[in-house]
Design an enzyme around this catalytic site. Structure first.
Site, PDB file in Angstrom:
ATOM      1  N   GLU A 260      -4.278  -1.537  -5.429  1.00 35.86           N
ATOM      2  CA  GLU A 260      -3.240  -2.515  -5.194  1.00 35.86           C
ATOM      3  C   GLU A 260      -3.782  -3.201  -3.603  1.00 35.86           C
ATOM      4  O   GLU A 260      -3.437  -2.146  -2.801  1.00 35.86           O
ATOM      5  CB  GLU A 260      -1.865  -2.086  -5.099  1.00 35.86           C
ATOM      6  CG  GLU A 260      -1.570  -1.560  -6.479  1.00 35.86           C
ATOM      7  CD  GLU A 260      -1.332  -2.721  -7.688  1.00 35.86           C
ATOM      8  OE1 GLU A 260      -1.058  -3.819  -7.104  1.00 35.86           O
ATOM      9  OE2 GLU A 260      -1.217  -2.203  -8.676  1.00 35.86           O
ATOM     10  N   CYS A 299       3.857  -6.359   0.403  1.00 31.93           N
ATOM     11  CA  CYS A 299       2.527  -7.172  -0.351  1.00 31.93           C
ATOM     12  C   CYS A 299       2.964  -7.865  -1.093  1.00 31.93           C
ATOM     13  O   CYS A 299       2.079  -8.970  -1.467  1.00 31.93           O
ATOM     14  CB  CYS A 299       1.891  -5.712  -1.106  1.00 31.93           C
ATOM     15  SG  CYS A 299       2.974  -4.875  -2.405  1.00 31.93           S
TER      16      CYS A 299
HETATM   17  P1  NAP Z   1      -4.722   0.980   5.113  1.00 29.20           P
HETATM   18  O1  NAP Z   1      -5.418   0.955   6.431  1.00 29.20           O
HETATM   19  O2  NAP Z   1      -6.045   0.677   4.021  1.00 29.20           O
HETATM   20  O3  NAP Z   1      -4.452   2.269   4.490  1.00 29.20           O
HETATM   21  C1  NAP Z   1      -4.149   2.580   3.210  1.00 29.20           C
HETATM   22  C2  NAP Z   1      -4.211   4.276   3.066  1.00 29.20           C
HETATM   23  O4  NAP Z   1      -5.445   4.566   3.051  1.00 29.20           O
HETATM   24  C3  NAP Z   1      -3.501   5.130   4.006  1.00 29.20           C
HETATM   25  O5  NAP Z   1      -2.892   5.998   3.563  1.00 29.20           O
HETATM   26  C4  NAP Z   1      -4.754   5.405   5.086  1.00 29.20           C
HETATM   27  O6  NAP Z   1      -4.684   6.484   5.618  1.00 29.20           O
HETATM   28  C5  NAP Z   1      -5.926   5.468   3.783  1.00 29.20           C
HETATM   29  N1  NAP Z   1      -7.117   5.392   4.328  1.00 29.20           N
HETATM   30  C6  NAP Z   1      -7.786   4.890   5.570  1.00 29.20           C
HETATM   31  N2  NAP Z   1      -9.270   4.916   5.463  1.00 29.20           N
HETATM   32  C7  NAP Z   1      -9.380   5.584   4.446  1.00 29.20           C
HETATM   33  C8  NAP Z   1     -10.840   6.048   3.871  1.00 29.20           C
HETATM   34  N3  NAP Z   1     -11.717   5.971   4.471  1.00 29.20           N
HETATM   35  N4  NAP Z   1     -10.640   6.652   2.625  1.00 29.20           N
HETATM   36  C9  NAP Z   1      -9.593   6.926   1.993  1.00 29.20           C
HETATM   37  N5  NAP Z   1      -8.225   6.474   2.443  1.00 29.20           N
HETATM   38  C10 NAP Z   1      -8.217   5.819   3.465  1.00 29.20           C
HETATM   39  O7  NAP Z   1      -3.854  -0.088   4.613  1.00 29.20           O
HETATM   40  P2  NAP Z   1      -2.481  -0.189   5.279  1.00 29.20           P
HETATM   41  O8  NAP Z   1      -2.650  -0.911   6.715  1.00 29.20           O
HETATM   42  O9  NAP Z   1      -1.711   1.320   5.497  1.00 29.20           O
HETATM   43  O10 NAP Z   1      -1.699  -1.207   4.439  1.00 29.20           O
HETATM   44  C11 NAP Z   1      -1.527  -2.605   4.743  1.00 29.20           C
HETATM   45  C12 NAP Z   1      -2.239  -3.267   3.358  1.00 29.20           C
HETATM   46  O11 NAP Z   1      -1.669  -2.689   2.544  1.00 29.20           O
HETATM   47  C13 NAP Z   1      -1.797  -4.686   3.488  1.00 29.20           C
HETATM   48  O12 NAP Z   1      -2.982  -5.460   3.295  1.00 29.20           O
HETATM   49  C14 NAP Z   1      -0.994  -4.788   2.148  1.00 29.20           C
HETATM   50  O13 NAP Z   1      -1.144  -6.061   1.607  1.00 29.20           O
HETATM   51  C15 NAP Z   1      -1.608  -3.887   1.402  1.00 29.20           C
HETATM   52  N6  NAP Z   1      -0.476  -3.331   0.338  1.00 29.20           N
HETATM   53  C16 NAP Z   1      -0.612  -3.617  -0.864  1.00 29.20           C
HETATM   54  C17 NAP Z   1       0.482  -3.569  -1.872  1.00 29.20           C
HETATM   55  C18 NAP Z   1       0.238  -3.616  -3.310  1.00 29.20           C
HETATM   56  O14 NAP Z   1       1.130  -3.044  -3.994  1.00 29.20           O
HETATM   57  N7  NAP Z   1      -0.625  -4.429  -3.685  1.00 29.20           N
HETATM   58  C19 NAP Z   1       1.488  -2.694  -1.434  1.00 29.20           C
HETATM   59  C20 NAP Z   1       1.671  -2.293  -0.066  1.00 29.20           C
HETATM   60  C21 NAP Z   1       0.531  -2.612   0.918  1.00 29.20           C
HETATM   61  P3  NAP Z   1      -4.080   6.487   7.005  1.00 29.20           P
HETATM   62  O15 NAP Z   1      -2.846   6.110   7.353  1.00 29.20           O
HETATM   63  O16 NAP Z   1      -3.964   7.829   7.376  1.00 29.20           O
HETATM   64  O17 NAP Z   1      -5.186   5.921   7.957  1.00 29.20           O
END
Ligand code: NAP
Length: 534
Positions: A260, A299
């Site tokens: 997602e 999102c």
């Molecule tokens: P993110 O930076 O991609 O982080 C998401 C998760 O991935 C966090 O738990 C993060 O951990 C982890 N992570 C980071 N680097 C990783 C790696 N190399 N390997 C595995 N996991 C890793 O995203 P975000 O900034 O938290 O979220 C914002 C984004 O999420 C927005 O673009 C939004 O649109 C999207 N979103 C989508 C939905 C949906 O249902 N489609 C819902 C909510 C949000 P850490 O926090 O420890 O870095």
């Protein structure tokens, strides 16, 4: 700083385990003060995954669908009993006003309750039949029966920062109902609420040991633990999603993966609408709600608004006038309607995103000239709503491409119905599009045009104005996910969500053997009411 914030323990391999390094300190995004720390240094991840897979999985699979539904009902009770603590954590760690915390906390309890009640027809079976028997050839005795079995692995959830509660339970409910143990890795910035909920559920002893684990802090090494029958469900940015997809466990080991990611969701006003009509008013209210709920950190939030060219000015004026009433600041102050973003980092990201969008759009409304209520602008991660606009939507590129994860949306004009659909599809696949019209024929046409590029089409007419569930609210009975840029995933959608946690297999055998398979001990096995997602 004189004393360090409390270190939250992880729950892995059936025991509470603290990380061995200082970890990361979570901050209050409004006050800037330290709250708690998270860390998983020194954790034996291989042990944690093996324990969940073997102990948790076996215990869950020993139960039937009905018994596991009862477990979810017990989880609901635990969460309800501790709701006040969750609201307190949300205020402190997410900077949300009460009604925004409710979207996350009560939304998750509602979703769990839904999965505790649905699927009575599944009874207490241990697996499911998928469809009818199919004859294999001339011999009527040799047939195929497809079956669905819970996967014999663990479900790893890597979640985003915006829904620490709902993000956990909307995934865990169908996983646990299916009989698959869960390991949750919350986003670090807001991990506290997730950790606390798992702690409450574990301490209440309502789930078999190993059914639910939480690992906070770094994601390093988690994906490396995945084995072929495990699944991973990721919510977050497109960049991290790309790393998950490329990981050998997924790319070579065929670990089933649900993504997602981000999404440029649209709102579309009927070309026949007028500025004093109901459809126009409904669009304006929904856009304002979507821009401000959780400070636009959803999102599913509306990012692009498409109106007929003749209504561009009226829409800009009406949306701006309503946004002007949004007081922004410290969520503890009763006069505040919108709290903060989750961190100063997000604050910087949103401001940078607005700067990027304004290379193509003009500012129609900017609430940031007003003072924050009860908050220091040098410290608090508060951004007021910003409405941008551009009449010529066709030549825009950035506006259809950059998701700003905050209280920001862009108004655009369209010339014809066909052009509006083309512009909406420039989002390259989104979670949701909403349509505002008094004409059921237009709504049906728009839904048919937009369904293939959206996980959900939310169509609002005056007759459902009071009962509609909201553009951005993800309801457990409806699909959540979207094609293309939205990640290509599928979640929820009622019992369809269980499909991700099951494996389909074709059993080719004699009628006599299939009779035993279909009705072990004389009890007939239910047929599945859901499909399997890849
Ligand atoms: P993110 O930076 O991609 O982080 C998401 C998760 O991935 C966090 O738990 C993060 O951990 C982890 N992570 C980071 N680097 C990783 C790696 N190399 N390997 C595995 N996991 C890793 O995203 P975000 O900034 O938290 O979220 C914002 C984004 O999420 C927005 O673009 C939004 O649109 C999207 N979103 C989508 C939905 C949906 O249902 N489609 C819902 C909510 C949000 P850490 O926090 O420890 O870095």
């Amino acid at each position: 700083m004189t004393h360090a914030a409390t270190l939250l323990p992880n729950f892995a391999a059936g025991r509470w385990q603290a990380g061995t390094s200082a970890g990361t300190t979570l901050l209050d995004p409004v006050l800037g003060t330290p709250l708690v720390r998270v860390d998983n240094t020194g954790l034996d991840l291989a042990e944690a995954f093996a324990f969940a897979r073997e102990k948790g999985g076996a215990a869950l699979r020993a139960l039937g669908y009905g018994e596991r539904a009862a477990l979810l009902a017990e989880v609901v009770k635990v969460l309800q009993a501790n709701r006040d603590a969750y609201y307190d954590i949300a205020t402190r760690n997410s900077g949300t006003v009460t009604k925004d915390s409710a979207v996350d906390i009560d939304g998750s309890i509602f979703t769990l309750g839904y999965y505790a009640k649905q699927g009575e027809a599944l009874g207490n079976a241990k697996f499911l039949l998928d469809g009818e028997r199919i004859r294999m050839g001339k011999d009527p005795l040799f047939q195929t029966q497809h079956v669905l079995q819970p996967t014999r692995g663990v479900a790893l959830f890597i979640n985003a920062f915006n829904f620490p509660s709902w993000g956990l339970w909307e995934k865990a409910a169908p996983a646990l109902r299916s009989g698959v143990p869960v390991i949750i890795k919350p986003a670090t910035a807001t991990a506290w609420l997730t950790q606390r909920m798992v702690e409450d559920v574990v301490k209440a002893g309502v789930l078999p040991v190993g059914a639910l684990s939480v690992i906070c802090g770094s994601s390093a090494g988690l994906m490396d633990q995945l084995q072929p029958f495990d699944v991973v469900s990721f919510t977050g940015s497109a960049d991290t999603a790309a790393l998950i997809r490329r990981h050998p466990a997924v790319a070579q080991g065929s670990v089933r993966c649900n993504i997602e990611a981000d999404s440029l969701n649209s709102a579309l006003l009927d070309p026949a609408a007028s500025a004093d009509g109901e459809a126009f008013k409904l669009l304006v209210s929904e856009v304002v709600r979507e821009m401000t709920v959780k400070s636009g950190q959803k999102c599913t939030a509306i990012r692009r608004i498409f109106v007929p060219g003749a209504l561009f000015d009226a829409a800009a004026q009406a949306i701006g006038a309503k946004l002007a009433k949004t007081t922004v600041g410290n969520p503890r102050n009763e006069g505040v309607r919108m709290g903060s973003l989750v961190s100063r980092e997000q604050h910087a990201n949103v401001l940078a995103g607005i700067a990027q969008l304004t290379t193509e759009a003009e500012v129609l409304f900017d609430g940031n000239s007003a003072a924050l209520v009860d908050a220091d602008p040098a410290v608090a991660a508060c951004v007021a709503p910003v409405l941008l606009g551009r009449r010529d939507a066709v030549s825009a590129r950035v506006l259809h491409d950059v998701e700003v994860f905050g209280p920001v949306a862009t108004l655009m004009a369209y010339d014809s119905e066909a052009q509006a659909y083309e512009l909406i599809r420039r989002g390259q696949g989104s979670l949701v599009a909403s349509v505002y019209s008094e004409d059921p024929a237009f709504i049906a046409r728009a839904a048919a045009e937009l369904a293939d590029s959206h996980g959900r089409v939310h169509a609002i007419s005056p007759d459902v104005a009071a009962s509609q569930s909201g553009h951005g609210n993800v309801m457990p009975m409806s699909l959540h996910g979207g094609p293309g840029r939205a990640g290509g995933g599928e979640e929820l959608g009622g019992l369809r969500a269980l499909g991700f946690y099951h494996r389909r297999s074709a059993v080719q055998a004699s009628t006599a053997a299939l009779d035993f398979l279909s009705a072990p001990r004389g009890l007939s096995t239910p047929r599945a009411a859901f499909g399997v997602t890849p």
